[in-house]
Design an enzyme around this catalytic site. Structure first.
Site, PDB file in Angstrom:
ATOM      1  CD  GLU A  60       2.542   7.154  -0.889  1.00 25.76           C
ATOM      2  OE1 GLU A  60       1.830   7.930  -1.541  1.00 25.76           O
ATOM      3  OE2 GLU A  60       2.471   5.895  -1.006  1.00 25.76           O
ATOM      4  CD  GLU A  89      -4.202   9.130  -0.604  1.00 31.61           C
ATOM      5  OE1 GLU A  89      -4.129   8.139  -1.353  1.00 31.61           O
ATOM      6  OE2 GLU A  89      -3.324   9.419   0.239  1.00 31.61           O
TER       7      GLU A  89
END
EC number: 3.2.1.8
Length: 340
Positions: free
Chosen positions: A138, A227
């Site tokens: 990620e 995010e």
């Protein structure tokens, strides 16, 4: 509140012929006025409103030519509106964790451009975000943040696109991923000075990570993401970009060549090259000295010089590979593509 509808007037019995001229004229004026009102209402809509899509639950999809992803562990606290082209907006309040953005279903070496606004209250990131498989990674290229600037094991810096980014690596254990709950590494490039808008040349980050021993696998999706974690806020972002960002891809004359990482050893590494747009192509690869190409596969290769490879199809399709001996230089080669 709506007014009660008026009762419909009943038609006079026995009238079966055309309306009087005065009535027809009045009706025509009414129709024209209604059409004008509808047109003005359409013109008054904000750009993209006619194609907007509101998302509140976990999903991926495509919207107006872009891939999007919406994930949250706290449904009901965050929503997103997918606007025209690469635009999206978000709003969240006292949320848990979420990641939302627009981009591409397959990431890679791209020159990503974006603009907009980012207004967090608490912990949040504005980041180019993506995943790779084999290895499962990620990754984040963070341009702005809220109350917390991400950190980890420091691996160095990379200077690109008008700023310097600190490179970190972290590990998550039994955490959500694109392959279910797994243990995986996270790679980070975190800009030293915040910004909201500009260019992100992904290949420059990928090369810097590789030099630090942080290898990516085959690319899954890549989005320009908002995010948030235990925070509130809003954002409105528009993203665009082209393939071939940094040293790893190029196009022209109707085709594009894109590089992706293969296997890696102490003294050498493999690169995979994918060609799109044509099946009759010529790819030119320039290898930075003192690195050299040891071998190739699935192409007919010629060598104008020791640092230049010219690749043409040999009947094995539009994907080929090379093995490069780095000789101390881990910077990936550049590639360009032309048809014919």
């Amino acid at each position: 509140m709506h007014d009660a509808p008026a009762q419909r007037k009943r038609r006079r019995p026995g009238r079966i012929g055309p309306l009087p001229r005065s009535s027809r004229f009045a009706r025509l004026k009414l129709l024209i006025a209604s059409a004008c009102a509808a047109l003005l209402a359409t013109l008054a809509l904000p750009p993209g409103a006619a194609h907007a899509q509101t998302v509140t639950s976990n999903q991926t999809g495509n919207h107006n030519g872009y891939f999007y992803s919406f994930w949250t562990d706290a449904p009901g606290t965050v929503s997103a509106t997918m606007g025209s082209g690469g635009n999206y907006s978000t709003s969240w309040r006292n949320t848990g964790n979420f990641v939302i953005g627009k981009g591409w279903s397959t990431g890679g070496r791209r020159t990503v451009t974006y603009s907009g606004s980012f207004n967090p209250s608490g912990n949040a990131y504005l980041t180019l975000y993506g995943w790779s498989r084999n290895p499962l990674v990620e990754y984040y290229i963070v341009d702005n943040w809220g109350t917390y600037r991400p950190t980890g094991t420091f691996k160095g810096t990379v200077t690109t696109d008008g700023g310097t980014y600190d490179i970190y690596q972290t590990t998550r254990y039994n955490a959500p991923s694109i392959e279910g709950n797994k243990t995986f590494n996270q790679y980070w490039s975190v800009r030293q000075q915040k910004r909201t808008g500009g260019t992100i040349t992904t290949g420059n980050h990928f090369d810097a990570w590789a030099r630090a021993g942080m290898q990516l696998g085959s690319h899954d999706y890549m989005i320009m993401a908002t995010e948030g974690y235990q925070s509130s806020g809003s954002s409105n972002i528009t993203v665009g970009g082209t393939s071939g960002g940094g040293g790893g891809g190029g196009g022209g004359g109707g085709c594009t060549a894109t590089l992706s990482a293969g296997e890696r050893w102490d003294d050498r590494y493999n690169l995979n090259v994918s060609v799109s747009g044509s099946s009759n192509w010529t790819v030119t690869m320039n290898v930075p000295s003192p690195a050299t190409i040891l071998s190739t596969w699935n192409i007919t290769a010629t060598w104008p010089s020791s640092q230049v490879l010219v690749a043409r199809p040999n009947g094995s399709g539009n994907n080929f590979g090379v093995t490069i001996k780095h000789n101390g230089n881990w910077t990936w080669p550049t590639v360009s593509c032309s048809t014919g």
